[in-house]
Design a protein around this motif. Structure first.
Motif, mmCIF file in Angstrom:
data_model
loop_
_atom_site.group_PDB
_atom_site.id
_atom_site.type_symbol
_atom_site.label_atom_id
_atom_site.label_comp_id
_atom_site.label_asym_id
_atom_site.label_seq_id
_atom_site.Cartn_x
_atom_site.Cartn_y
_atom_site.Cartn_z
ATOM 1 N N SER A 284 0.619 -1.315 0.022
ATOM 2 C CA SER A 284 0.043 0.041 0.023
ATOM 3 C C SER A 284 0.936 1.241 0.067
ATOM 4 O O SER A 284 0.626 2.220 -0.560
ATOM 5 N N GLU A 287 3.923 0.757 -3.152
ATOM 6 C CA GLU A 287 3.388 0.464 -4.351
ATOM 7 C C GLU A 287 4.288 -0.093 -5.320
ATOM 8 O O GLU A 287 4.340 0.445 -6.518
ATOM 9 N N LEU A 290 3.213 -0.927 -9.147
ATOM 10 C CA LEU A 290 3.397 0.055 -10.487
ATOM 11 C C LEU A 290 4.417 -0.497 -11.318
ATOM 12 O O LEU A 290 4.260 0.012 -12.471
ATOM 13 N N TYR A 329 -4.135 -5.217 -6.266
ATOM 14 C CA TYR A 329 -3.775 -3.781 -5.710
ATOM 15 C C TYR A 329 -3.641 -2.466 -6.884
ATOM 16 O O TYR A 329 -4.110 -1.564 -6.908
ATOM 17 N N ARG A 330 -3.225 -3.132 -8.287
ATOM 18 C CA ARG A 330 -3.457 -2.428 -9.582
ATOM 19 C C ARG A 330 -4.799 -1.886 -9.653
ATOM 20 O O ARG A 330 -4.998 -0.813 -10.197
ATOM 21 N N LYS A 333 -5.997 0.566 -7.045
ATOM 22 C CA LYS A 333 -5.331 2.046 -7.499
ATOM 23 C C LYS A 333 -5.822 2.814 -8.654
ATOM 24 O O LYS A 333 -6.292 3.876 -8.639
#
Length: 381
Positions: A284, A287, A290, A329-330, A333
């Motif tokens: 978190s 990141e 990314l 997570y992507r 985001k």
């Protein structure tokens, strides 16, 4: 009848030409994955050798009986080479070794049998065999052996692809570099053709001569279409030919090797929970997702957790593939960006690149998987 023969000849010539042209290209093109290219070139060469049988004249055969009989036996090498090609594309560290010569056993056994039964005969006896080959037990046994080979190698190929997919999902997070879908399609099409060929060959031993002829036309047409289809895909998607390290292990194999059980003691449970919390906090705050090419090895180096422990933590204790773990997570985001009024000017394409995806189709697929909405629908909701 002449029209059908002419059609078969034309399609055969085109198939042979395309196969040999692609084989030449694969042998001469500059690439890192030379072994895979050479294996597929060899597969195409055997494919072409099989195809030329349709337009070899009887006069040529009668002058070169042994050459024609030997040409038949090369069919026993086609699927072993295709299998080795699949393995070489999936795993970048694959190398040919002496043990791979075991794949040539059917070919060698067939030629030994043909030496005893055919090669040493005189021309008159060879001619009689050739003219009545459909009724000869040698050819029947050879066809049965090829049928068994098709079944064995179809199972072997899909087991390799299954292992590749599982290893990829547990160690990589970039859907763009996955070759599973392409190889699965290729293997499905190729083996569908082989199984249809088995059905067609069974007509050889029946009285349905006209059906046998039209089955040959249909098979030749399918072979031509599949050859052209592969060429187009190979030229349009060169990134498909990337593999992974075969030394990678599945989490279940790691656990089995070290005799670890699913049951966790209370103190171990607390330690695992703490590790999961650290991992999620790192994901978190820092990141790392990314990075479009993030791997579990790279994440292990960043978070200072041994790659084996990290793999077990994600794939076993969190119960998610690394592939899905990172992409979640992507997507989260991306969801926050889509709902941010200050970033309304960003296009969907810009957002997917910003969050670590490099393919619009992959982004849309995973976004809908997690939200049941398309990115545009989610933004407008």
């Amino acid at each position: 009848m002449m029209n059908i023969d002419s059609l078969l000849n034309v399609m055969s010539w085109i198939s042979v030409f395309v196969s040999l042209l692609l084989a030449f290209f694969l042998l001469t093109v500059t690439t890192k994955n030379k072994l895979a290219n050479r294996l597929f070139a060899l597969y195409l060469l055997f494919f072409a050798i099989d195809n030329i049988g349709i337009f070899i004249s009887d006069d040529f055969v009668k002058s070169h009986f042994n050459l024609e009989f030997f040409r038949w036996t090369t069919c026993a090498l086609t699927l072993p080479v295709f299998y080795l090609y699949i393995v070489s594309v999936c795993f970048t560290d694959f190398r040919l070794k002496a043990r791979h010569l075991l794949h040539t056993i059917p070919f060698i056994v067939t030629n030994v049998a043909f030496t005893i039964r055919l090669y040493i005969l005189n021309d008159a006896e060879k001619g009689q065999f050739y003219d009545h080959r459909s009724q000869m037990p040698e050819l029947y046994v050879f066809q049965v052996m090829l049928g068994i080979q098709i079944v064995i190698y179809s199972i072997a190929v899909f087991l390799v692809l299954k292992k590749y997919r599982e290893l990829y999902q547990e160690n990589y997070a970039n859907p763009k570099t996955s070759i599973f879908k392409w190889l699965f399609q290729l293997a499905t099409v190729v083996f569908a053709l082989y199984y249809l060929s088995m059905a067609k060959n069974s007509l050889r031993y029946t009285d349905f001569n006209s059906l046998w002829i039209w089955a040959n036309v249909m098979m030749q047409f399918l072979a031509l279409v599949i050859t052209c289809w592969f060429v187009l895909n190979a030229l349009n998607h060169p990134e498909l030919f990337r593999g992974i390290d075969s030394k990678l292990e599945l989490t279940k194999d790691m656990l089995h090797k070290h005799n670890e059980t699913v049951e966790i003691k209370e103190n171990q449970n607390e330690a695992i929970a703490a590790q999961i919390a650290v991992l999620k906090q790192y994901m978190s705050e820092k990141e790392p997702f990314l990075d479009p090419s993030l791997t579990i090895q790279e994440l292990s180096n960043q978070i200072d957790i041994p790659v084996r422990d990290l793999s077990i933590l994600i794939n076993h204790h969190i119960n998610q593939h690394f592939f899905d773990f990172v992409n979640e997570y992507r997507i989260q985001k991306a969801m926050s960006i889509l709902k941010n009024p200050l970033k309304n000017d960003l296009t969907i394409l810009e957002i997917l690149y910003e969050v670590g995806f490099n393919s619009k189709s992959s982004f849309n697929t995973y976004f809908k998987k997690y939200t049941n909405l398309t990115p545009t629908a989610y933004r407008n909701a």
